[in-house]
Design a protein around this motif. Structure first.
Motif, mmCIF file in Angstrom:
data_model
loop_
_atom_site.group_PDB
_atom_site.id
_atom_site.type_symbol
_atom_site.label_atom_id
_atom_site.label_comp_id
_atom_site.label_asym_id
_atom_site.label_seq_id
_atom_site.Cartn_x
_atom_site.Cartn_y
_atom_site.Cartn_z
ATOM 1 N N ASP A 48 0.787 -1.219 -0.030
ATOM 2 C CA ASP A 48 0.185 0.056 -0.047
ATOM 3 C C ASP A 48 0.773 1.119 0.093
ATOM 4 N N THR A 49 0.290 2.284 -0.803
ATOM 5 C CA THR A 49 0.930 3.510 -0.509
ATOM 6 C C THR A 49 0.895 4.251 0.651
ATOM 7 N N TYR A 50 1.953 4.983 0.994
ATOM 8 C CA TYR A 50 1.830 5.629 2.393
ATOM 9 C C TYR A 50 2.657 6.807 2.102
ATOM 10 N N GLN A 51 2.370 7.813 3.074
ATOM 11 C CA GLN A 51 2.932 9.156 3.021
ATOM 12 C C GLN A 51 3.795 9.288 4.429
ATOM 13 N N VAL A 52 4.979 9.960 4.274
ATOM 14 C CA VAL A 52 5.512 10.700 5.653
ATOM 15 C C VAL A 52 5.148 12.081 5.402
ATOM 16 N N VAL A 53 4.541 13.040 6.362
ATOM 17 C CA VAL A 53 4.140 14.122 6.255
ATOM 18 C C VAL A 53 4.796 14.921 7.344
ATOM 19 N N ALA A 54 5.488 15.876 7.065
ATOM 20 C CA ALA A 54 6.181 16.920 7.623
ATOM 21 C C ALA A 54 5.014 18.068 8.241
ATOM 22 N N PHE A 55 5.407 18.698 9.353
ATOM 23 C CA PHE A 55 4.391 19.293 9.930
ATOM 24 C C PHE A 55 5.213 20.733 11.028
ATOM 25 N N ASN A 56 4.690 21.705 10.918
ATOM 26 C CA ASN A 56 5.556 22.759 11.823
ATOM 27 C C ASN A 56 4.366 23.279 12.861
ATOM 28 N N LYS A 57 5.040 24.159 13.686
ATOM 29 C CA LYS A 57 4.223 24.426 14.812
ATOM 30 C C LYS A 57 2.876 25.340 14.511
ATOM 31 N N ALA A 58 3.182 25.762 13.601
ATOM 32 C CA ALA A 58 1.762 26.902 13.055
ATOM 33 C C ALA A 58 0.862 25.785 12.325
ATOM 34 N N GLY A 59 1.054 24.621 12.153
ATOM 35 C CA GLY A 59 0.176 23.718 11.670
ATOM 36 C C GLY A 59 0.005 23.465 10.190
ATOM 37 N N MET A 60 1.385 24.134 9.464
ATOM 38 C CA MET A 60 1.254 23.711 7.964
ATOM 39 C C MET A 60 1.682 22.284 8.019
ATOM 40 N N GLN A 61 1.445 21.506 6.569
ATOM 41 C CA GLN A 61 1.771 20.070 6.688
ATOM 42 C C GLN A 61 2.050 20.085 5.021
ATOM 43 N N TYR A 62 2.983 19.416 4.727
ATOM 44 C CA TYR A 62 3.409 18.631 3.441
ATOM 45 C C TYR A 62 3.815 17.480 3.440
ATOM 46 N N VAL A 63 3.652 16.736 2.217
ATOM 47 C CA VAL A 63 4.420 15.631 2.220
ATOM 48 C C VAL A 63 5.844 15.553 2.120
ATOM 49 N N TYR A 64 6.498 14.805 2.980
ATOM 50 C CA TYR A 64 7.877 14.943 2.942
ATOM 51 C C TYR A 64 8.548 13.771 2.218
#
Length: 149
Positions: free
Chosen positions: A127-143
């Protein structure tokens, strides 16, 4: 064995050279004592060269709240390394990349429990999966993304 080696050996801190800087790779992992996939992930992180301090807790939501893990990124275990949060079944390579880049993010997460992620290791799972980065302000993006077709 030199005196310095004898003094430093009990510290159980592993260092990896990245460029010209040494990065401590000691990780604290919070997990349920009853979770087998968490234990498998811990074993894989040790095999990858991290030194782990494992804390069994039945109050994982409190741990996740304390470290600011976004609700949509939560999984079964939470780790802290060099001030970064590592949530769930994140591959060791992504953790090492995070430490080497030293970006201004709070952490990285593998949401849920993907069957093909480290520690889950379900035979034949792709199965496909992602590692997601996040910061203190709540922003998220695919790492990073795994098993893409």
């Amino acid at each position: 064995m030199t005196l310095l080696t004898k003094l430093l050996k009990p510290a159980l801190i592993t260092f990896t050279l990245v460029g010209s800087a040494a990065i401590a790779e000691e990780m604290t992992v919070y997990k349920s004592q009853y979770c087998g996939c968490c234990t498998e992930w811990v074993d894989q992180m040790e095999d990858a060269g991290f030194t782990l301090n494992v804390i069994n807790s039945e109050y994982m939501n409190d741990v996740k709240n304390q470290y600011g893990v976004p609700t949509n990124l939560r999984s079964c275990h939470t780790a802290i390394i060099n001030g970064f949060v590592v949530e769930g079944h994140v591959p060791a390579a992504d953790i090492k990349k995070l430490l080497a880049q030293n970006k201004r993010m709070k952490g990285i997460a593998t949401p849920g429990m993907p069957q093909s992620a480290p520690g889950m290791d379900v035979p034949g799972a792709t199965d496909t999966y992602q590692v997601v980065a996040f910061n203190k302000a709540g922003m998220q993006y695919v790492y990073n993304e795994y098993n893409t077709k």
